[in-house]
Design a protein around this motif. Structure first.
Motif, PDB file in Angstrom:
ATOM      1  N   LEU A   1      11.712  34.265  21.184  1.00  0.00           N
ATOM      2  CA  LEU A   1      12.731  33.408  21.793  1.00  0.00           C
ATOM      3  C   LEU A   1      12.971  33.761  23.260  1.00  0.00           C
ATOM      4  CD1 LEU A   1      16.096  32.331  20.204  1.00  0.00           C
ATOM      5  CD2 LEU A   1      16.046  33.160  22.539  1.00  0.00           C
ATOM      6  N   PHE A   2      13.185  35.039  23.542  1.00  0.00           N
ATOM      7  CA  PHE A   2      13.621  35.456  24.877  1.00  0.00           C
ATOM      8  C   PHE A   2      12.605  35.093  25.957  1.00  0.00           C
ATOM      9  CE2 PHE A   2      13.983  38.862  28.159  1.00  0.00           C
ATOM     10  CZ  PHE A   2      15.253  38.538  28.617  1.00  0.00           C
ATOM     11  N   THR A   3      11.310  35.161  25.652  1.00  0.00           N
ATOM     12  CA  THR A   3      10.279  34.878  26.644  1.00  0.00           C
ATOM     13  C   THR A   3      10.372  33.445  27.154  1.00  0.00           C
ATOM     14  OG1 THR A   3       8.835  36.441  25.493  1.00  0.00           O
ATOM     15  CG2 THR A   3       7.792  34.980  27.094  1.00  0.00           C
TER      16      THR A   3
ATOM     17  N   GLY B   1       4.700  31.358  22.386  1.00  0.00           N
ATOM     18  CA  GLY B   1       4.095  30.452  23.358  1.00  0.00           C
ATOM     19  C   GLY B   1       3.276  29.360  22.697  1.00  0.00           C
ATOM     20  N   LEU B   2       2.504  29.729  21.677  1.00  0.00           N
ATOM     21  CA  LEU B   2       1.707  28.724  20.969  1.00  0.00           C
ATOM     22  C   LEU B   2       2.603  27.689  20.298  1.00  0.00           C
ATOM     23  CD1 LEU B   2      -0.978  31.082  19.356  1.00  0.00           C
ATOM     24  CD2 LEU B   2      -1.301  29.512  21.283  1.00  0.00           C
ATOM     25  N   VAL B   3       3.659  28.152  19.658  1.00  0.00           N
ATOM     26  CA  VAL B   3       4.575  27.231  18.987  1.00  0.00           C
ATOM     27  C   VAL B   3       5.333  26.392  20.014  1.00  0.00           C
ATOM     28  CG1 VAL B   3       6.610  27.085  17.495  1.00  0.00           C
ATOM     29  CG2 VAL B   3       4.789  28.714  16.973  1.00  0.00           C
ATOM     30  N   PHE B   4       5.731  27.013  21.135  1.00  0.00           N
ATOM     31  CA  PHE B   4       6.470  26.290  22.174  1.00  0.00           C
ATOM     32  C   PHE B   4       5.621  25.143  22.726  1.00  0.00           C
ATOM     33  CE2 PHE B   4       8.214  25.493  26.367  1.00  0.00           C
ATOM     34  CZ  PHE B   4       9.582  25.629  26.190  1.00  0.00           C
ATOM     35  N   ASP B   5       4.351  25.409  23.006  1.00  0.00           N
ATOM     36  CA  ASP B   5       3.468  24.367  23.535  1.00  0.00           C
ATOM     37  C   ASP B   5       3.178  23.286  22.504  1.00  0.00           C
ATOM     38  OD1 ASP B   5       3.324  25.515  26.028  1.00  0.00           O
ATOM     39  OD2 ASP B   5       1.405  26.518  25.668  1.00  0.00           O
TER      40      ASP B   5
ATOM     41  N   GLY C   1       7.514  22.607  20.634  1.00  0.00           N
ATOM     42  CA  GLY C   1       8.762  22.591  21.382  1.00  0.00           C
ATOM     43  C   GLY C   1       9.688  23.746  21.057  1.00  0.00           C
ATOM     44  N   TYR C   2      10.825  23.746  21.733  1.00  0.00           N
ATOM     45  CA  TYR C   2      11.735  24.885  21.640  1.00  0.00           C
ATOM     46  C   TYR C   2      12.382  25.016  20.271  1.00  0.00           C
ATOM     47  CZ  TYR C   2      16.063  22.136  21.775  1.00  0.00           C
ATOM     48  OH  TYR C   2      17.092  21.296  21.466  1.00  0.00           O
ATOM     49  N   ARG C   3      12.650  23.889  19.590  1.00  0.00           N
ATOM     50  CA  ARG C   3      13.319  23.974  18.290  1.00  0.00           C
ATOM     51  C   ARG C   3      12.494  24.802  17.307  1.00  0.00           C
ATOM     52  NH1 ARG C   3      17.482  20.234  17.475  1.00  0.00           N
ATOM     53  NH2 ARG C   3      17.727  18.731  19.185  1.00  0.00           N
ATOM     54  N   ALA C   4      11.213  24.494  17.222  1.00  0.00           N
ATOM     55  CA  ALA C   4      10.353  25.233  16.307  1.00  0.00           C
ATOM     56  C   ALA C   4      10.253  26.705  16.710  1.00  0.00           C
ATOM     57  CB  ALA C   4       8.961  24.600  16.281  1.00  0.00           C
ATOM     58  N   THR C   5      10.222  26.958  18.023  1.00  0.00           N
ATOM     59  CA  THR C   5      10.132  28.341  18.504  1.00  0.00           C
ATOM     60  C   THR C   5      11.375  29.132  18.132  1.00  0.00           C
ATOM     61  OG1 THR C   5       8.804  27.579  20.375  1.00  0.00           O
ATOM     62  CG2 THR C   5       9.770  29.768  20.548  1.00  0.00           C
ATOM     63  N   PHE C   6      12.542  28.548  18.324  1.00  0.00           N
ATOM     64  CA  PHE C   6      13.789  29.242  18.018  1.00  0.00           C
ATOM     65  C   PHE C   6      13.974  29.405  16.507  1.00  0.00           C
ATOM     66  CE2 PHE C   6      16.416  28.641  22.155  1.00  0.00           C
ATOM     67  CZ  PHE C   6      15.302  28.993  22.905  1.00  0.00           C
ATOM     68  N   HIS C   7      13.539  28.412  15.731  1.00  0.00           N
ATOM     69  CA  HIS C   7      13.606  28.557  14.276  1.00  0.00           C
ATOM     70  C   HIS C   7      12.676  29.671  13.802  1.00  0.00           C
ATOM     71  CE1 HIS C   7      15.130  24.145  13.806  1.00  0.00           C
ATOM     72  NE2 HIS C   7      16.126  25.003  13.929  1.00  0.00           N
ATOM     73  N   LEU C   8      11.498  29.761  14.412  1.00  0.00           N
ATOM     74  CA  LEU C   8      10.580  30.849  14.080  1.00  0.00           C
ATOM     75  C   LEU C   8      11.204  32.195  14.401  1.00  0.00           C
ATOM     76  CD1 LEU C   8       7.744  31.933  13.318  1.00  0.00           C
ATOM     77  CD2 LEU C   8       7.117  31.626  15.728  1.00  0.00           C
TER      78      LEU C   8
END
Length: 397
Positions: free
Chosen positions: A235-237, A361-365, A368-375
């Motif tokens: 998340l923080f990155t 980064g892979l999930v963010f690209d 998006g951010y929702r999936a990244t933050f949920h991960l």
């Protein structure tokens, strides 16, 4: 980020406390931590200038973590053969070279070379810094020396992100990266003048690690700490793109929010000791659990700058203090194997930072951010569960 390895003080002839050398080490710690996390506050301009995605830019954190991991595993062998003053000076030169290469990188590949070099410096410095500090002062002054050394880490945690964001807007991301070079040069000159010769006293290799990993409490504790840092950096990155695109704040507001996060972290580091004294495992369980809730709340309340600022303040308060908790766990769990255990936890943390930044980064690209933050939230919950199991294993042991 930054969690250093513990090491037993090596036998040296009695000498007066070398406080100047301790302060020089603290300045070196400041430069390292500031350099390590500089990309976090500059992700967007780096990506735009180098014509890459923000997820690819985030891999600058991952590659420094990968090389820090490798260095932390093998530095004990190298440190056992060299005067530690020489090794520390060489690592400081790497800081200077890294900042210069990153600042003037003509493309993504060269930029990542610069980031790899700072990873080597990070792994080497933190894996031997505690042992070095213990050689610089008499035993009674060791706690004070370690507090001063970690002060550089804490200060960088407070100022690195907001200062990087501010400098990026004022002089560009390249100028912001280059700003660490003269500070590293000052640290080099200070170490050269103040560090005494520290002849090699031998070091531990990798052989003792297999013995430690046969203990369930060690395996579970390392898993909990690793998952914690993986979830944190997933998340923080990618916080800056979230704040710019979802919360929609400008550079000045973004810098202020990052400053709030850093100041809260500094406060948390000073306060966590009182919670660890009688409630070590409860604290290690509660921190990732609360951070998982914050990750989900950021998704739900991301459009409100006030709510996001408050959430980030709580995140900083507990996330920055968490390494102190794992340091305390290490000292309590492995009092006779602090050096081997310390090297193992440094490697675990760096691997986790690398994986968190990479997977995030892979999930963010891709999603998006929702999936990244949920991960991130899911990984942090897993960290809390492993801490629960580690507590049970210690009771059984």
């Amino acid at each position: 980020m930054n969690l250093e390895a513990s090491a037993a003080p090596e036998p040296v002839a009695a000498r007066p406390a070398a406080w100047g050398a301790v302060l020089a080490m603290s300045l070196g710690a400041f430069v390292l931590v500031a350099s390590e996390f500089m990309p976090v506050s500059l992700l967007t301009p780096i990506a735009a200038d180098l014509h890459i995605t923000e997820g690819q830019a985030g891999q600058a954190i991952a590659i420094s973590g990968a090389f820090a991991l490798l260095t932390s595993l093998f530095i004990a062998t190298l440190a056992g053969r060299l005067d530690r003053k020489v090794l520390l000076l060489a690592l400081t030169v790497l800081m200077i070279v890294s900042g210069t290469v990153a600042a003037f990188a003509p493309n993504y590949a060269i930029f990542m070379v610069g980031r790899a070099l700072i990873g080597v410096a990070i792994g080497g410095f933190w894996s031997m810094s505690a042992a070095t500090a213990m050689r610089l002062v008499p035993p009674a002054d060791v706690p004070r020396a370690l507090a001063i050394l970690n002060g550089g880490n804490a200060l960088a945690t407070v100022v690195a992100a907001p200062l990087g964001s501010f400098l990026g807007a004022a002089i560009g991301w390249r100028g912001a990266f280059f700003c660490v070079v003269p500070v590293a040069a000052i640290a080099f000159a200070w170490k050269l003048a103040s560090l005494p010769p520290m002849q090699a006293a031998g070091g531990q290799g990798l052989g003792s690690l297999s013995r430690l990993l046969r203990r369930p409490v060690v395996v579970l504790g390392m898993a909990a700490s690793g998952l914690f840092f993986m979830g944190q950096f997933a998340l923080f990155t990618y916080l800056r793109p979230f704040l710019e695109k979802v919360t929609r704040v400008g550079v000045s507001t973004l810098s202020l929010m990052l400053l709030v996060l850093g100041v809260a972290g500094f406060i948390g580091t000073t306060l966590i000791g009182r919670f660890l004294q009688g409630h070590l495992y409860r604290t290690l369980i509660a921190i990732p659990a609360v951070m998982a809730v914050i990750a989900l709340a950021l998704v739900a309340l991301g459009s409100s700058a006030v709510a996001v600022t408050a959430l980030l303040a709580v995140w900083g308060l507990i996330a920055t203090a968490a390494p102190v908790g794992w340091w305390t766990w290490l000292a309590r769990t492995l009092p006779q194997d602090a050096e081997a255990g310390g090297g193992l936890i440094v490697a675990t943390v760096q691997l986790s930072i690398m994986l968190g930044a990479t997977v995030g980064g892979l999930v963010f690209d891709a999603a998006g951010y929702r999936a990244t933050f949920h991960l991130s939230a899911a990984i942090l919950v897993a960290a809390a569960m492993c801490a629960v199991l580690a507590a049970r294993a210690e009771r059984r042991g």
